[in-house]
Design a protein around this motif. Structure first.
Motif, PDB file in Angstrom:
ATOM      1  N   ASP A 131       0.845  -1.214   0.000  1.00  0.00           N
ATOM      2  CA  ASP A 131       0.000   0.000   0.000  1.00  0.00           C
ATOM      3  C   ASP A 131       0.875   1.257   0.000  1.00  0.00           C
ATOM      4  OD1 ASP A 131      -1.997  -1.839   0.216  1.00  0.00           O
ATOM      5  OD2 ASP A 131      -2.993  -0.940   1.923  1.00  0.00           O
ATOM      6  N   ILE A 132       2.005   1.186   0.658  1.00  0.00           N
ATOM      7  CA  ILE A 132       2.905   2.355   0.687  1.00  0.00           C
ATOM      8  C   ILE A 132       3.463   2.601  -0.718  1.00  0.00           C
ATOM      9  CG2 ILE A 132       5.056   3.283   1.686  1.00  0.00           C
ATOM     10  CD1 ILE A 132       2.573   3.187   3.561  1.00  0.00           C
ATOM     11  N   GLY A 133       3.677   1.511  -1.445  1.00  0.00           N
ATOM     12  CA  GLY A 133       4.100   1.656  -2.848  1.00  0.00           C
ATOM     13  C   GLY A 133       2.977   2.246  -3.683  1.00  0.00           C
ATOM     14  N   ALA A 134       1.746   1.733  -3.467  1.00  0.00           N
ATOM     15  CA  ALA A 134       0.609   2.215  -4.259  1.00  0.00           C
ATOM     16  C   ALA A 134       0.312   3.684  -3.954  1.00  0.00           C
ATOM     17  CB  ALA A 134      -0.616   1.359  -3.953  1.00  0.00           C
ATOM     18  N   VAL A 135       0.480   4.076  -2.676  1.00  0.00           N
ATOM     19  CA  VAL A 135       0.243   5.494  -2.318  1.00  0.00           C
ATOM     20  C   VAL A 135       1.243   6.388  -3.052  1.00  0.00           C
ATOM     21  CG1 VAL A 135       0.456   7.169  -0.420  1.00  0.00           C
ATOM     22  CG2 VAL A 135      -0.884   5.088  -0.088  1.00  0.00           C
ATOM     23  N   GLY A 136       2.524   6.025  -3.003  1.00  0.00           N
ATOM     24  CA  GLY A 136       3.528   6.841  -3.714  1.00  0.00           C
ATOM     25  C   GLY A 136       3.237   6.877  -5.199  1.00  0.00           C
ATOM     26  N   TRP A 137       3.027   5.715  -5.781  1.00  0.00           N
ATOM     27  CA  TRP A 137       2.823   5.603  -7.241  1.00  0.00           C
ATOM     28  C   TRP A 137       1.537   6.296  -7.693  1.00  0.00           C
ATOM     29  CZ3 TRP A 137       0.319   0.731  -9.693  1.00  0.00           C
ATOM     30  CH2 TRP A 137       0.219   0.890 -11.087  1.00  0.00           C
ATOM     31  N   LEU A 138       0.401   5.970  -7.048  1.00  0.00           N
ATOM     32  CA  LEU A 138      -0.897   6.464  -7.526  1.00  0.00           C
ATOM     33  C   LEU A 138      -1.304   7.799  -6.889  1.00  0.00           C
ATOM     34  CD1 LEU A 138      -2.828   3.059  -7.458  1.00  0.00           C
ATOM     35  CD2 LEU A 138      -1.833   4.205  -9.467  1.00  0.00           C
ATOM     36  N   GLN A 175       9.646   6.807  -5.725  1.00  0.00           N
ATOM     37  CA  GLN A 175       9.952   5.837  -4.655  1.00  0.00           C
ATOM     38  C   GLN A 175       8.792   4.858  -4.478  1.00  0.00           C
ATOM     39  OE1 GLN A 175       8.666   5.738  -1.149  1.00  0.00           O
ATOM     40  NE2 GLN A 175       7.012   7.082  -1.898  1.00  0.00           N
ATOM     41  N   GLY A 176       7.573   5.356  -4.715  1.00  0.00           N
ATOM     42  CA  GLY A 176       6.412   4.449  -4.618  1.00  0.00           C
ATOM     43  C   GLY A 176       6.423   3.432  -5.732  1.00  0.00           C
ATOM     44  N   LEU A 198      -3.198  -2.136  -5.759  1.00  0.00           N
ATOM     45  CA  LEU A 198      -3.709  -1.420  -6.937  1.00  0.00           C
ATOM     46  C   LEU A 198      -5.228  -1.502  -6.976  1.00  0.00           C
ATOM     47  CD1 LEU A 198      -3.597   0.006  -9.681  1.00  0.00           C
ATOM     48  CD2 LEU A 198      -2.931  -2.175 -10.736  1.00  0.00           C
ATOM     49  N   ASN A 199      -5.761  -2.687  -6.703  1.00  0.00           N
ATOM     50  CA  ASN A 199      -7.231  -2.836  -6.717  1.00  0.00           C
ATOM     51  C   ASN A 199      -7.903  -1.881  -5.729  1.00  0.00           C
ATOM     52  OD1 ASN A 199      -6.787  -4.886  -8.527  1.00  0.00           O
ATOM     53  ND2 ASN A 199      -7.146  -6.551  -7.041  1.00  0.00           N
ATOM     54  N   ARG A 200      -7.303  -1.702  -4.560  1.00  0.00           N
ATOM     55  CA  ARG A 200      -7.943  -0.887  -3.521  1.00  0.00           C
ATOM     56  C   ARG A 200      -7.681   0.613  -3.676  1.00  0.00           C
ATOM     57  NH1 ARG A 200      -5.482  -1.729   0.846  1.00  0.00           N
ATOM     58  NH2 ARG A 200      -4.099  -3.453   0.225  1.00  0.00           N
ATOM     59  N   PHE A 201      -6.598   0.972  -4.333  1.00  0.00           N
ATOM     60  CA  PHE A 201      -6.282   2.409  -4.412  1.00  0.00           C
ATOM     61  C   PHE A 201      -6.628   3.037  -5.766  1.00  0.00           C
ATOM     62  CE2 PHE A 201      -4.471   4.011  -0.540  1.00  0.00           C
ATOM     63  CZ  PHE A 201      -4.126   2.880   0.169  1.00  0.00           C
ATOM     64  N   TRP A 202      -7.017   2.226  -6.750  1.00  0.00           N
ATOM     65  CA  TRP A 202      -7.234   2.768  -8.088  1.00  0.00           C
ATOM     66  C   TRP A 202      -8.366   3.789  -8.121  1.00  0.00           C
ATOM     67  CZ3 TRP A 202      -5.123   3.782 -12.531  1.00  0.00           C
ATOM     68  CH2 TRP A 202      -5.927   4.073 -13.650  1.00  0.00           C
ATOM     69  N   GLN A 246       2.116   2.187 -17.044  1.00  0.00           N
ATOM     70  CA  GLN A 246       2.983   1.900 -15.883  1.00  0.00           C
ATOM     71  C   GLN A 246       2.536   0.600 -15.215  1.00  0.00           C
ATOM     72  OE1 GLN A 246       2.535   5.466 -13.549  1.00  0.00           O
ATOM     73  NE2 GLN A 246       3.971   6.658 -14.765  1.00  0.00           N
ATOM     74  N   ALA A 247       1.197   0.414 -15.134  1.00  0.00           N
ATOM     75  CA  ALA A 247       0.676  -0.831 -14.539  1.00  0.00           C
ATOM     76  C   ALA A 247       1.049  -2.010 -15.424  1.00  0.00           C
ATOM     77  CB  ALA A 247      -0.836  -0.732 -14.378  1.00  0.00           C
ATOM     78  N   GLU A 248       0.935  -1.826 -16.731  1.00  0.00           N
ATOM     79  CA  GLU A 248       1.291  -2.916 -17.669  1.00  0.00           C
ATOM     80  C   GLU A 248       2.769  -3.287 -17.500  1.00  0.00           C
ATOM     81  OE1 GLU A 248      -2.051  -1.807 -21.095  1.00  0.00           O
ATOM     82  OE2 GLU A 248       0.066  -1.177 -21.350  1.00  0.00           O
ATOM     83  N   TYR A 249       3.626  -2.286 -17.333  1.00  0.00           N
ATOM     84  CA  TYR A 249       5.070  -2.540 -17.169  1.00  0.00           C
ATOM     85  C   TYR A 249       5.323  -3.377 -15.905  1.00  0.00           C
ATOM     86  CZ  TYR A 249      10.097  -1.709 -16.691  1.00  0.00           C
ATOM     87  OH  TYR A 249      11.460  -1.877 -16.565  1.00  0.00           O
TER      88      TYR A 249
END
Ligand code: 3HC
Length: 325
Positions: A131-138, A175-176, A198-202, A246-249
């Motif tokens: 989730d910490i990755g998803a927060v940074g990324w998304l 960094q995310g 990803l499912n929860r933060f999209w 980015q998700a596909e990658y």
């Protein structure tokens, strides 16, 4: 102080001044705190900048939870730096709002009483390290999409704060995304955690851009005053178009069965978020609304002695300066 400011402005909105003000906006001039401005312009800026500042500060809570649980010392240091950055972003933005005649105390009281909002995204929990990755990324990715155009906003202090903030946001997003890459290339369980995040933060990330344009209350006026440079839907579309590849990658799947490239539009067709959930979270019924406000309330109470000491010290120094003159 703020209440008087607004009242005095209300009596000055004569047509000539308004026309001259709009001409300055149309000429892309920056409006500075001491310039004449319509009361509505001041109020909209206080609303938007105040909520933006609250979002930075409340946004520290979901990530702050994971500083002591980061998987490595390096990750802990990176997350610590990011959370500290957010505090600084809040500081720049509170300072920009204060130039409009509202104090930080007033804005904080309005947050705690529910009169001022913060971004809905921070009412969702961070359940694990993915989730910490998803927060940074998304979340920071969406924030960048929303904040880059705000560097050109018509109000000078807000524009300058945005220029400073945007310099740090790309590190936040990178960094995310780096965490998501590690997890997506890790064990099957780690990849599954990344997909679940990803499912929860999209959809909550799509909600960060605000309601669809047809339901946006403030967009038309905010764009006429160049407070807002793009509409909510324009930025949401740009975010989707940038994030899908980015998700596909990563080898992850966007949780939207109707996501499809539209050649004619030159962008993705995608499902709208559940707006009833959005408005429910805004009403305070999100998973973490109560925790977030309680945390801010506790920090406000516990920090009172420190704020009082700072004010007393400043008053004493001012009194000494006067006595010495
Ligand atoms: N969360 C909470 N409230 C939201 C919202 C969201 N995601 N989107 C819209 N709203 C609220 C608006 O504040 C407004 O309510 P109000 O009248 O009580 O203020 C109402 O919903 C109607 O929305 P509008 O589209 O008419 O409102 P705006 O024109 O203000 O557009 C916005 C909303 C796009 C969020 C705009 O306010 C904006 O660009 N704000 C500045 C950027 C910002 O605040 N970003 C939020 C995140 S900051 C962040 O993530 C930090 C990062 O470092 C982690």
């Amino acid at each position: 102080m703020y209440a008087q400011m607004v009242k005095s402005e209300a009596t000055n909105d004569d047509p000539e001044k308004l026309a001259a003000f709009q001409a300055r906006i149309d000429a892309n001039e920056k409006i500075e705190p001491k310039d004449w401005m319509p009361e509505g312009y001041r109020k909209t800026l206080i609303r938007q900048i105040g909520q933006h500042a609250h979002s930075e500060i409340v946004g520290q809570l979901p990530e702050g939870n994971w500083i002591t649980r980061a998987p490595t010392l390096e990750r802990k240091a990176i997350l610590l730096a990011k959370v500290q950055d957010e505090a600084g972003h809040g500081l720049y933005l509170y300072c920009a709002a204060e130039t409009l005649g509202i104090s930080r105390d007033e804005m904080t009281e309005m947050l705690l009483s529910g009169k001022m909002k913060y971004s809905s995204i921070f009412n969702y929990p961070t359940l694990n390290w993915a989730d910490i990755g998803a927060v940074g990324w998304l979340v920071d990715g969406a924030a960048i999409m929303n904040q880059v155009p705000l560097q050109r906003t018509s109000f000078g202090p807000y524009s300058r704060a945005m220029i400073r903030i945007c310099k740090e946001e790309s590190f936040h997003q990178r960094q995310g995304y780096d965490i998501m890459m590690k997890m997506a290339r890790g064990s099957p369980e780690q990849k599954e955690m990344a997909q679940d995040a990803l499912n929860r933060f999209w959809y909550p990330s799509l909600m960060m851009f605000g309601p669809s344009d047809k339901d946006s209350v403030h967009s038309a006026q905010s764009m006429a005053w160049k407070i807002k440079i793009n509409t909510n839907d324009e930025l949401r579309q740009k975010f989707v178009d940038q994030t899908v590849p980015q998700a596909e990658y990563l080898g992850l799947t966007i949780p939207d069965p109707d996501l499809k490239w539209n050649e004619e539009k030159g962008g993705y067709d995608f499902s709208e978020p559940d707006w009833s959930e959005f408005y429910d979270v805004l009403k305070g019924n999100g998973p973490c609304n109560r925790d977030r406000i309680e945390a801010r309330q506790e920090a406000w109470e516990k920090g009172r002695w420190f704020r009082d000491a700072l004010v007393a010290h400043a008053e004493k120094r001012a009194a000494r300066r006067v006595a010495a003159e």
